[in-house]
Write an enzyme that holds these catalytic residues in place. Structure first.
Site, PDB file in Angstrom:
ATOM      1  N   LYS A  11     -29.947  28.070 -17.365  1.00  0.00           N
ATOM      2  CA  LYS A  11     -31.256  28.720 -17.436  1.00  0.00           C
ATOM      3  C   LYS A  11     -31.290  30.077 -16.727  1.00  0.00           C
ATOM      4  O   LYS A  11     -30.384  30.411 -15.958  1.00  0.00           O
ATOM      5  CB  LYS A  11     -32.317  27.789 -16.856  1.00  0.00           C
ATOM      6  N   TYR A  51     -38.746  24.189 -27.325  1.00  0.00           N
ATOM      7  CA  TYR A  51     -39.460  23.262 -26.435  1.00  0.00           C
ATOM      8  C   TYR A  51     -40.749  22.736 -27.049  1.00  0.00           C
ATOM      9  O   TYR A  51     -41.628  22.240 -26.330  1.00  0.00           O
ATOM     10  CB  TYR A  51     -39.733  23.931 -25.086  1.00  0.00           C
ATOM     11  N   ARG A  87     -25.923  14.613 -17.768  1.00  0.00           N
ATOM     12  CA  ARG A  87     -27.147  14.359 -17.005  1.00  0.00           C
ATOM     13  C   ARG A  87     -26.816  13.961 -15.566  1.00  0.00           C
ATOM     14  O   ARG A  87     -27.522  14.345 -14.630  1.00  0.00           O
ATOM     15  CB  ARG A  87     -28.010  13.327 -17.722  1.00  0.00           C
ATOM     16  N   THR A  93     -34.273  16.143 -12.254  1.00  0.00           N
ATOM     17  CA  THR A  93     -35.034  17.345 -12.575  1.00  0.00           C
ATOM     18  C   THR A  93     -35.593  18.007 -11.318  1.00  0.00           C
ATOM     19  O   THR A  93     -35.553  19.220 -11.175  1.00  0.00           O
ATOM     20  CB  THR A  93     -36.186  17.000 -13.542  1.00  0.00           C
ATOM     21  N   ARG A 104     -28.291  20.649  -9.783  1.00  0.00           N
ATOM     22  CA  ARG A 104     -29.664  20.936  -9.342  1.00  0.00           C
ATOM     23  C   ARG A 104     -29.804  20.855  -7.822  1.00  0.00           C
ATOM     24  O   ARG A 104     -30.569  21.620  -7.242  1.00  0.00           O
ATOM     25  CB  ARG A 104     -30.641  20.021 -10.053  1.00  0.00           C
ATOM     26  N   ASN A 114     -34.810  24.965 -12.407  1.00  0.00           N
ATOM     27  CA  ASN A 114     -33.824  23.962 -12.007  1.00  0.00           C
ATOM     28  C   ASN A 114     -32.430  24.190 -12.600  1.00  0.00           C
ATOM     29  O   ASN A 114     -31.629  23.279 -12.669  1.00  0.00           O
ATOM     30  CB  ASN A 114     -34.337  22.556 -12.305  1.00  0.00           C
ATOM     31  N   HIS A 117     -30.424  22.738 -18.435  1.00  0.00           N
ATOM     32  CA  HIS A 117     -31.060  21.812 -19.376  1.00  0.00           C
ATOM     33  C   HIS A 117     -29.942  21.023 -20.033  1.00  0.00           C
ATOM     34  O   HIS A 117     -28.861  21.555 -20.292  1.00  0.00           O
ATOM     35  CB  HIS A 117     -31.824  22.586 -20.467  1.00  0.00           C
ATOM     36  N   GLU A 128     -30.646  19.698 -30.980  1.00  0.00           N
ATOM     37  CA  GLU A 128     -30.564  20.850 -30.092  1.00  0.00           C
ATOM     38  C   GLU A 128     -29.318  21.686 -30.352  1.00  0.00           C
ATOM     39  O   GLU A 128     -29.375  22.916 -30.329  1.00  0.00           O
ATOM     40  CB  GLU A 128     -30.614  20.394 -28.631  1.00  0.00           C
TER      41      GLU A 128
END
Length: 140
Positions: A11, A51, A87, A93, A104, A114, A117, A128
């Site tokens: 991000k 999104y 993940r 998150t 993170r 954060n 994604h 995606e």
């Protein structure tokens, strides 16, 4: 265990701080391969479309604005149980709840900023990945 592919986005908060290499090292150290990657600058319309699932949530506008604020790195990770592994490597998150050593915990600035994604399920990953990459770009 199955070989899977998942979408990963580094991000704007992380690209702005030149963390792409450090974040990718964490993915690779966990056994994930980067099979497609590009740096792009999303328009607000593109971020909103990506999104759209969150359109009714109170944070949607802020999320779209943030994701269109600066370049991101979109990439496809591949490996055994790649979705769950990604993940795990990303962490919770909320960085305050993330385990030590996760992306993170180490790099996120806040719940909103954060750093990364990742897809949350095989169906989501497929959608995606197709949003950002053609089949010719997946070179694993």
């Amino acid at each position: 265990m199955a070989i899977e592919r998942t979408l990963s986005i580094i991000k704007p908060d992380a690209t702005r701080r030149n963390l792409t290499g450090k974040i990718n090292a964490k993915f690779e150290d966990a056994g994930l391969r980067i099979v497609a990657q590009k740096r792009i600058h999303l328009s607000p319309a593109q971020a909103g479309q990506f999104y759209a699932v969150h359109a009714e949530r109170p944070f949607y506008g802020e999320l779209v604005e943030f994701m269109a604020s600066e370049p991101v790195v979109v990439q496809v990770l591949e490996g055994e149980d790649a979705i769950a592994k990604n993940r795990e490597v990303m962490g919770a998150t909320n960085p305050a709840n993330a385990d030590a050593g996760t992306i993170r915990k180490e790099f996120a600035l806040s719940v909103g900023e954060n750093s990364v994604h990742g897809s949350d399920a095989p169906e989501t990953a497929k959608e995606e990945i197709a949003f950002f990459f053609s089949g010719l770009e997946l070179v694993g």
